[in-house]
Design a protein around this motif. Structure first.
Motif, short mmCIF file in Angstrom:
data_model
loop_
_atom_site.label_atom_id
_atom_site.label_comp_id
_atom_site.label_asym_id
_atom_site.label_seq_id
_atom_site.Cartn_x
_atom_site.Cartn_y
_atom_site.Cartn_z
N LEU A 164 36.53 40.60 -27.30
CA LEU A 164 35.20 40.44 -27.90
C LEU A 164 34.48 41.79 -27.97
O LEU A 164 33.94 42.17 -29.01
N VAL A 165 34.47 42.52 -26.86
CA VAL A 165 33.71 43.78 -26.86
C VAL A 165 34.39 44.86 -27.69
O VAL A 165 33.74 45.77 -28.18
N LYS A 166 35.71 44.73 -27.87
CA LYS A 166 36.38 45.72 -28.74
C LYS A 166 35.86 45.59 -30.18
O LYS A 166 35.90 46.54 -30.94
N ASN A 167 35.38 44.41 -30.51
CA ASN A 167 34.81 44.21 -31.86
C ASN A 167 33.39 44.72 -32.00
O ASN A 167 32.91 44.90 -33.11
N VAL A 168 32.70 44.90 -30.88
CA VAL A 168 31.30 45.33 -30.99
C VAL A 168 31.10 46.77 -30.51
O VAL A 168 29.99 47.29 -30.54
N GLY A 169 32.17 47.39 -30.04
CA GLY A 169 32.04 48.76 -29.55
C GLY A 169 33.20 49.63 -29.98
O GLY A 169 34.32 49.15 -30.17
N GLN A 170 32.89 50.90 -30.16
CA GLN A 170 33.90 51.88 -30.56
C GLN A 170 34.90 52.11 -29.42
O GLN A 170 36.11 52.19 -29.65
N LYS A 171 34.36 52.22 -28.22
CA LYS A 171 35.18 52.49 -27.04
C LYS A 171 34.75 51.55 -25.91
O LYS A 171 33.58 51.18 -25.84
N VAL A 172 35.72 51.19 -25.05
CA VAL A 172 35.40 50.29 -23.94
C VAL A 172 35.87 50.93 -22.64
O VAL A 172 36.99 51.44 -22.56
N LEU A 173 35.00 50.91 -21.63
CA LEU A 173 35.36 51.44 -20.32
C LEU A 173 35.18 50.32 -19.29
O LEU A 173 34.07 49.78 -19.14
N ILE A 174 36.27 49.99 -18.63
CA ILE A 174 36.24 48.91 -17.63
C ILE A 174 36.34 49.52 -16.24
O ILE A 174 37.18 50.39 -16.00
N ALA A 175 35.46 49.10 -15.33
CA ALA A 175 35.57 49.49 -13.93
C ALA A 175 35.81 48.21 -13.15
O ALA A 175 35.02 47.27 -13.26
N ASP A 176 36.91 48.18 -12.40
CA ASP A 176 37.20 46.93 -11.69
C ASP A 176 38.01 47.17 -10.42
O ASP A 176 38.93 47.98 -10.41
N SER A 177 37.61 46.45 -9.36
CA SER A 177 38.29 46.63 -8.08
C SER A 177 39.24 45.48 -7.79
O SER A 177 39.90 45.47 -6.77
N ARG A 178 39.26 44.49 -8.66
CA ARG A 178 40.09 43.33 -8.36
C ARG A 178 41.43 43.35 -9.08
O ARG A 178 42.35 42.65 -8.69
N ILE A 179 41.52 44.12 -10.14
CA ILE A 179 42.80 44.15 -10.86
C ILE A 179 43.44 45.53 -10.73
O ILE A 179 42.77 46.55 -10.80
N LYS A 180 44.75 45.52 -10.51
CA LYS A 180 45.48 46.79 -10.36
C LYS A 180 46.02 47.24 -11.72
O LYS A 180 46.13 48.42 -12.01
N GLU A 181 46.41 46.25 -12.53
CA GLU A 181 46.96 46.56 -13.86
C GLU A 181 46.28 45.68 -14.88
O GLU A 181 46.05 44.50 -14.63
N LEU A 182 46.01 46.27 -16.03
CA LEU A 182 45.37 45.48 -17.08
C LEU A 182 46.42 44.83 -17.99
O LEU A 182 46.16 43.84 -18.65
N SER A 183 47.61 45.44 -18.00
CA SER A 183 48.72 44.93 -18.82
C SER A 183 48.34 44.79 -20.29
O SER A 183 48.58 43.76 -20.91
N ARG A 184 47.71 45.83 -20.82
CA ARG A 184 47.37 45.85 -22.25
C ARG A 184 47.72 47.25 -22.76
O ARG A 184 47.30 48.24 -22.17
#
Ligand SMILES: C[S@@+](CC[C@H](N)C(=O)[O-])C[C@H]1O[C@@H](n2cnc3c(N)ncnc32)[C@H](O)[C@@H]1O
Length: 217
Positions: A164-184
């Motif tokens: 969803l946010v890839k459609n509303v933003g040029q670039k996306v930055l995720i900060a997360d402590s619960r996931i080790k791999e995004l697998s994308r």
């Protein structure tokens, strides 16, 4: 915007809790109104427990990923000067406020929780920055240059927000402590650091390692 109104909102679920102004480490003076460090923890009365579960005041904590992201912005490791930034799942507003203090041209914060919207507005005012706050992404109005997602992937259901946010933003930055791999394939791990939720929630050590995933150009 009023701190006392925010305090009343917190006490609806946790009657004995307070809000205190806390300066975040390595964030050049950024302050947030957060739940008191000795906030009431179990055993809670059943009706209090029910209220906490049905309306969790996530906004009254600064989550480790939000703190790490704010530090990244405030130290210039992620340059946001002049950009339109969307902070999705803003909670206290920590990431958006850091972006504004770091020179973003415009910051929009979005949270589905109306109390989080109020907290973001109050905290923005405390830090002397202007942030547009919305509770529905369809009211975004314009495309963002950068979308920030801090500690949003605690719920598998929120993984859908990435597309969803890839459609509303040029670039996306995720900060997360619960996931080790995004697998994308469209995201890469760009950095990691340690940060702890404030006030301390006593999370397991493994949840102190915050990873940054950036969308590829
Ligand atoms: C764990 S808190 C993180 C808050 C803040 N980003 C931080 O790092 O301190 C997650 C926040 O995301 C919000 N949220 C959850 N699902 C959302 C959605 N679909 N759209 C917008 N906000 C959402 C919650 O209401 C909550 O305030």
């Amino acid at each position: 915007m009023s701190l006392s109104k925010l305090r009343r909102r917190l006490r609806r679920t946790l009657p004995d809790a307070q809000l205190e102004l806390v300066e975040l480490p390595k964030c050049r003076g950024l302050k947030l109104a957060l739940i008191n460090a000795d906030y009431p923890q179990g055993p809670l009365q059943p009706e209090v427990m029910r209220a906490v579960i049905s309306e969790p005041a996530y906004w009254s904590f600064c989550w480790g990923s939000g703190l790490a992201l704010a530090q990244r912005l405030m130290t210039g490791r992620q340059d946001v000067r002049g950009l339109t930034v969307l902070d999705l799942g803003s909670g206290s507003g920590v990431a958006g406020i850091a972006a504004a203090l770091a020179g973003a041209g415009r910051v929009i914060a979005c949270d589905i929780d109306k109390d989080a919207c109020l907290a973001t507005a109050v905290n923005a005012e405390i830090n002397g920055v202007a942030i547009d706050v919305i509770d529905d992404l369809t009211n975004l109005g314009r495309r963002a240059d950068l979308v920030l997602l801090a500690d949003m992937l605690y719920d598998r259901a929120n993984f859908g927000l990435i597309d969803l946010v890839k459609n509303v933003g040029q670039k996306v930055l995720i900060a997360d402590s619960r996931i080790k791999e995004l697998s994308r394939d469209d995201f890469e791990l760009i950095d990691e650091t340690e940060a702890r939720t404030m006030p301390n929630l006593g999370e397991f050590d493994e949840f102190r390692q915050v990873r940054f995933f950036s969308s590829r150009d």
